[in-house]
Design an enzyme around this catalytic site. Sequence first.
Site, PDB file in Angstrom:
ATOM      1  N   TRP A 322      86.323 -11.740  34.527  1.00 44.27           N
ATOM      2  CA  TRP A 322      87.318 -11.010  33.715  1.00 44.27           C
ATOM      3  C   TRP A 322      87.048  -9.512  33.818  1.00 44.27           C
ATOM      4  O   TRP A 322      87.979  -8.708  33.869  1.00 44.27           O
ATOM      5  CB  TRP A 322      87.212 -11.469  32.253  1.00 44.27           C
ATOM      6  CG  TRP A 322      88.174 -10.765  31.342  1.00 44.27           C
ATOM      7  CD1 TRP A 322      89.440 -11.153  31.013  1.00 44.27           C
ATOM      8  CD2 TRP A 322      87.944  -9.539  30.638  1.00 44.27           C
ATOM      9  NE1 TRP A 322      90.013 -10.240  30.169  1.00 44.27           N
ATOM     10  CE2 TRP A 322      89.119  -9.235  29.917  1.00 44.27           C
ATOM     11  CE3 TRP A 322      86.878  -8.653  30.539  1.00 44.27           C
ATOM     12  CZ2 TRP A 322      89.256  -8.110  29.114  1.00 44.27           C
ATOM     13  CZ3 TRP A 322      87.006  -7.518  29.747  1.00 44.27           C
ATOM     14  CH2 TRP A 322      88.177  -7.259  29.037  1.00 44.27           C
ATOM     15  N   HIS A 323      85.760  -9.144  33.858  1.00 49.05           N
ATOM     16  CA  HIS A 323      85.426  -7.722  33.884  1.00 49.05           C
ATOM     17  C   HIS A 323      85.792  -7.077  35.215  1.00 49.05           C
ATOM     18  O   HIS A 323      86.143  -5.907  35.256  1.00 49.05           O
ATOM     19  CB  HIS A 323      83.935  -7.506  33.595  1.00 49.05           C
ATOM     20  CG  HIS A 323      83.627  -7.572  32.143  1.00 49.05           C
ATOM     21  ND1 HIS A 323      83.367  -8.753  31.509  1.00 49.05           N
ATOM     22  CD2 HIS A 323      83.572  -6.612  31.194  1.00 49.05           C
ATOM     23  CE1 HIS A 323      83.157  -8.516  30.218  1.00 49.05           C
ATOM     24  NE2 HIS A 323      83.280  -7.225  30.020  1.00 49.05           N
ATOM     25  N   GLY A 324      85.695  -7.799  36.275  1.00 51.87           N
ATOM     26  CA  GLY A 324      86.032  -7.179  37.548  1.00 51.87           C
ATOM     27  C   GLY A 324      86.000  -8.168  38.680  1.00 51.87           C
ATOM     28  O   GLY A 324      85.261  -9.161  38.642  1.00 51.87           O
TER      29      GLY A 324
END
Lengths: 473, 314
Positions: A322-324
């Site tokens: 989700w973060h990257g």
Amino acid sequence: MLFNSWEYILFLAVVVGIYFTAPFRWRVPFLLVASYFFYMQWSWKLAFLIGFVTLFNFEAGRRIAQTEDRFTRRAWLWFACVVSLGILGFFKYFNFFNDSFRTIFEMANMTYMVPHLDIILPVGISFFTFQALSYPIDVYRGAHGPERSVMRFSTYVVFFPQLIAGPIERATTLLDQFSTHHRFDTQRFAEGARLIIWGLFKKIVIADRLALYVDDIYAHPELHDGSTLLLATYFFTFQIYCDFSAYSDIAIGSARMLGYDLMKNFNLPYFARTITDFWRRWHISLTSWFTSYVYIPLGGSRTSLPKWIRNVWIVFLLSGLWHGAAWTFVVWGGLHAAYYMVQRGWHAILPVPDRPSLLRSAFGLLVTFHAVVLAWVFFRAASIEDAWIVVTRILTDLGGMPDLGSSRFSTMVNVLLIFFLLAVQTGQVRGWFSFYFSESRVPRPLQISGHALLLCGIALLGASSSAFIYFQF
Amino acid sequence: MRISDNLKAQKAQLIRLAQGVLLGLIVFFAADRGLDAVLMRGLDRYFGLETEDTVLLVGHSHVVLGIDRVRLERDLGTPVSKYARAGAQLEDRILMARHYGTLHPDGPRAIVFGVDGHMFSPRGLSSNAHRLFYPHMGDEIVDAYLRDHALSWQEYVTRQVVHLARYNDVLLNVARRGLSGDWSSGVGGRFDPERLAREAELGETRPIAIDAAQVAQFDAFLAEADAKGWPVILTFVPTTEAWNALEPDTFTEVLTLLKGFADTYESVQFLDLRDPWSSQYDLFADPIHLNAKGQRLVTEDLATRLAPLLPEGQ
């Protein structure tokens, strides 16, 4: 329009002024227009994407509520998930998976035909997708009734204070607030303003200054020794906290000025004594989203050990992704999952007493902090190879004094600022004062003076404004 | 009745808010002006701007690192002010000399003006050099310069209103050193000729250019100094021979220009410190900056060669 810009301060002042002077029935439409205006400062074209995600999830929620038929309800829920996450997946992860497949094919000497696409990542897509998607899920579960007003729902999805980087709100906590008649409240206005000042201080003075050193060192980790890389990693640990929590503070403060309550997103995470405790304090809105919509549906912790292990790994790997869209983030998530495993094993051997001793608490704090620091290496490094260089050099080449950068003075100021942050947070832990609207022991004139001095600090020590790290997510 | 109570309560709330804002503004501006005054004192002490009838060293990083103010003062037996800033372009250096002149209408005893091969080529130095002058924006001549050089009107206006915004880390450090009386400026390190050769091969060294407008500007300044009777000693603080030889023709042209100024104006002299130091590479931290050892030797040399050029003190 960055939160740490004069444009935003002016924008917020105008929005607050018009909002409270407008007739009640025009306030939500006005907030909707203002929020779209805010988003269009980045890209007017991508505003259509938010519009689509909003209308689609609104319709899905309506359809789910409309029928008692279990199959239809479930079909609409799946449809909402597939479309919303499909859009997120295309914009954010297409090239990541495509490039990964290409690498695998090339390693096997096979031809891979799918080209790399030039996709613009819409700012804040991970945040507004999750926020919009939570609505049909909550309607399906019966946690929230169907919203009748598309205007209110649209405003809930694009509400400008938290549109770009959260906190990720739920229909159950934010949506209903758009039906409330908010009166201008000087107390809430002042509380919001104070939180915004603290957020600006953390962003402009601490995070952006630390970034200058961290970016320089992490650009070429191979050129630096272990002690320099360790210092840069400690700096990044505080940079990312100050950067992200500052955004949340400014978002919460801005919303509070308008009469809205957003959830607290950080609660002194580096004072956590266990990894579980850390995740109760760090990016609380995301943790709570994953807990509600992924972890618990999978069975949570009330299941067999193998399933619990599976659930934890799924949640943390998804959180990393989700973060990257990069393997570094996956490793970061994986490390935290591994920490959970170790922690469970450790607590099985040495159960946590109801009132742990000071020594045990301090030990827990130090271990947790350094486990988190280690994971940040993967979060910050440009590649797995770079992260590996950082970790191995920290572990094997820690002899000398760290390189203090082009300005020794600036680096020393940065260290002092970190101590200042920790001192302020110790005051918060001890309950001497609070930035989050609860009672404070500090007299009002002193609080006001303190915030005036924070503004002086911003003027004197502030670094050039740069974008928030979490905008890229 | 209820409406009027409500209005009263709202009025009381607004008054309370206004009181809070007022208190915040008072504290903010008191701290802003108070701290600014302290920092300004540090800056002025460090640069020696409070000192009358001084030998005024003006220059950029070559002078900052190359000349030890305390040693020079001791060797010359006369007050020395070192008004030098890393990254200062020719225009900034001229401004520094003029700024001192506005603070002390009788002028300095002499101006030791740092010159070098690149002084007429503005490319390659910081475009933010003007920011180093913001603390002194209360001075008319500095203010006019800043109005011309500010990157935006917001940058200029913000600093007019909020004095602490005029500082950056460089200035804060200078102010701190001025307040604590720390004038040390030597650096370690040793020049690597092979690295310079590699950089030159890759075209990564800064080329020399002779910008006619800059030459004219410098000429105008020297004419002004001459008219005011300020002795100006154009001082070439050594840079390495390898560096000087990168563009020999243009470099010689610059030296000819400098000697020409010395011939044209009665009060201008040219003091070339390159010999014998430029060929001793162990005295340099990099191609253009002396290290601590080089600083000591060149400062002693400067004192010896400067003393006979100085006019009698007033």
